[in-house]
Enzyme design. Sequence first.
Site, PDB file in Angstrom:
ATOM      1  N   TRP A  44       0.830  -1.385   0.624  1.00 27.09           N
ATOM      2  CA  TRP A  44       0.434   0.331  -0.287  1.00 27.09           C
ATOM      3  C   TRP A  44       0.848   1.195   0.177  1.00 27.09           C
ATOM      4  O   TRP A  44       1.806   1.603   0.618  1.00 27.09           O
ATOM      5  CB  TRP A  44      -0.836  -0.478   1.291  1.00 27.09           C
ATOM      6  CG  TRP A  44      -1.468   1.264   1.334  1.00 27.09           C
ATOM      7  CD1 TRP A  44      -2.473   1.330   0.298  1.00 27.09           C
ATOM      8  CD2 TRP A  44      -2.023   1.640   2.621  1.00 27.09           C
ATOM      9  NE1 TRP A  44      -3.196   2.392   0.950  1.00 27.09           N
ATOM     10  CE2 TRP A  44      -3.482   2.717   2.102  1.00 27.09           C
ATOM     11  CE3 TRP A  44      -1.733   1.894   4.056  1.00 27.09           C
ATOM     12  CZ2 TRP A  44      -3.920   3.118   3.137  1.00 27.09           C
ATOM     13  CZ3 TRP A  44      -2.633   2.626   4.671  1.00 27.09           C
ATOM     14  CH2 TRP A  44      -3.869   3.873   4.097  1.00 27.09           C
ATOM     15  N   ASP A  90      -0.267  -5.390   9.988  1.00 32.72           N
ATOM     16  CA  ASP A  90      -0.915  -4.274   9.452  1.00 32.72           C
ATOM     17  C   ASP A  90      -2.070  -5.369   9.218  1.00 32.72           C
ATOM     18  O   ASP A  90      -2.406  -5.491   7.892  1.00 32.72           O
ATOM     19  CB  ASP A  90      -0.570  -3.255   8.347  1.00 32.72           C
ATOM     20  CG  ASP A  90      -1.640  -2.473   7.982  1.00 32.72           C
ATOM     21  OD1 ASP A  90      -2.708  -2.611   8.823  1.00 32.72           O
ATOM     22  OD2 ASP A  90      -1.559  -1.777   6.790  1.00 32.72           O
ATOM     23  N   ALA A 103      -5.722  -5.379   7.874  1.00 33.13           N
ATOM     24  CA  ALA A 103      -7.041  -4.109   7.708  1.00 33.13           C
ATOM     25  C   ALA A 103      -8.487  -4.604   6.682  1.00 33.13           C
ATOM     26  O   ALA A 103      -9.356  -3.511   7.083  1.00 33.13           O
ATOM     27  CB  ALA A 103      -6.216  -3.017   6.386  1.00 33.13           C
ATOM     28  N   LYS A 105     -12.637  -1.003   6.481  1.00 40.05           N
ATOM     29  CA  LYS A 105     -13.331  -1.982   5.749  1.00 40.05           C
ATOM     30  C   LYS A 105     -14.661  -2.793   6.269  1.00 40.05           C
ATOM     31  O   LYS A 105     -15.515  -2.397   5.898  1.00 40.05           O
ATOM     32  CB  LYS A 105     -12.237  -2.616   4.963  1.00 40.05           C
ATOM     33  CG  LYS A 105     -11.164  -2.043   4.664  1.00 40.05           C
ATOM     34  CD  LYS A 105     -11.605  -1.015   3.253  1.00 40.05           C
ATOM     35  CE  LYS A 105     -10.811  -0.175   3.270  1.00 40.05           C
ATOM     36  NZ  LYS A 105      -8.885   0.401   2.488  1.00 40.05           N
TER      37      LYS A 105
HETATM   38  C1  LMR Z   1      -6.858   2.114  -0.714  1.00 42.77           C
HETATM   39  O1  LMR Z   1      -5.696   0.931  -0.700  1.00 42.77           O
HETATM   40  O2  LMR Z   1      -7.458   2.100  -2.027  1.00 42.77           O
HETATM   41  C2  LMR Z   1      -7.601   2.499   0.650  1.00 42.77           C
HETATM   42  O3  LMR Z   1      -6.420   1.523   1.736  1.00 42.77           O
HETATM   43  C3  LMR Z   1      -8.462   3.519   1.133  1.00 42.77           C
HETATM   44  C4  LMR Z   1      -6.724   4.418   0.476  1.00 42.77           C
HETATM   45  O4  LMR Z   1      -6.830   5.446   1.805  1.00 42.77           O
HETATM   46  O5  LMR Z   1      -5.168   4.377  -0.066  1.00 42.77           O
END
Ligand code: LMR
Length: 398
Positions: free
Chosen positions: A132, A213, A215, A248
């Site tokens: 991410w 992490d 999520a 989420k």
């Molecule tokens: C994503 O990866 O699209 C989500 O976690 C939203 C974000 O804040 O990036």
Amino acid sequence: MTSAFSPLSPLPPDALLGLMTAFREDDRAEKFDLGVGVYKDDQGNTPVMSAVAKAEALMLQRQTTKVYEGPRGNVDFCNAIEDFVFGVDAPVRKEGRTLSFTAPGGCGALSLGVGLMRRLGVKKVWVSDPTWPNHPKVVQSAGLTTDSYRYADPDTGTADRAGMLEDLAKAERGDGVIVQGPCHNPTGIDLTLDDWRAVGAFVKERGLIVMLDVAYHGFAHGLDKDIAGVRAFIDAAGEALISYSCSKNFGLYRERAGCFLAVGETADGIAAATTHVADISRATWSMPPAHGAGIVATILGDAALRAEWEAELTSMRERMISLRQALSGELVQRTGSNLLASLTTQNGMFSQLPVTPEGAKALREESGLYMPGSGRINIAGLNLKDIPRVAEIIATAL
Ligand code: LMR
């Protein structure tokens, strides 16, 4: 004219947020939003979950004050997330070897974890390649450097444990590592239970400080199964920092409901860490926000609301699984590539297609198909009726 702001040159917009705006402004009749990671129903909406709406109504009735809750925020929320992560009767909790703090979303929890890593002397944090994009951002804005470890095997669409451990073998004792829990963002590729144990034993032996992490708890196979890897890791490693997001699985995106947790080998170590986390939290947002955490605590503290939420979560998960199967089937049929069959072994909202940043741009401009340059697609942004057309567009590009 000179200005105090002259030293700044403008930054490019955040890629995902920019994509969100571009999609909204696109007035073509045919367009598909597989960009930002938000769950959507068949109509393309992200409604408030019914258990959440009921919990909010109850909170409004019961609320008598807006006074600060204290440094840990909502303690019932913290305990409920400890139940999720460590287990209701986990001995580590009775032995005082865990801590938990309410934080503004998963990202707030990550920031607390990186702040704690810094106080533990960490200089460099290893993140998965890919990851991410906000992981390196959070680490670097705390003044630490990042490096990356291999995570996914592009030839099989599964986790590359050997590559991961080979790269982490280059880390120095005392380095930090972020490992994602279930439903890896952006690949959807998860470690097996056996991988989790092996990684846990490896980091213990090497003296690495790991933050898990979490999520997307509940988006892969269910609440219990999804946390089994995290627990196997903790059993093997003995210590971990954990960031947990309710954005989420409770659909609480804008409410910023997150929790930072840690587990350590000694109660003394955790007692000291607790004072540091409280200090970092105080210096950053002073007091954590109450509303999102209050919603989660209300739901998890009420048997009927909890059952309602679990049923909603199950139907979200099952919908994503059926979309994955349908998309994968269409793509395999159209491209003849078996690699795209691995979409069905991946978990959660995301998978990554073998698309270059230029390819992703062309898909957006020419076909109204929105995905970030990494080739990540948000499965939850699809619906069954659009899949043949989306698959046709993707197959042509591949
Ligand atoms: C994503 O990866 O699209 C989500 O976690 C939203 C974000 O804040 O990036």
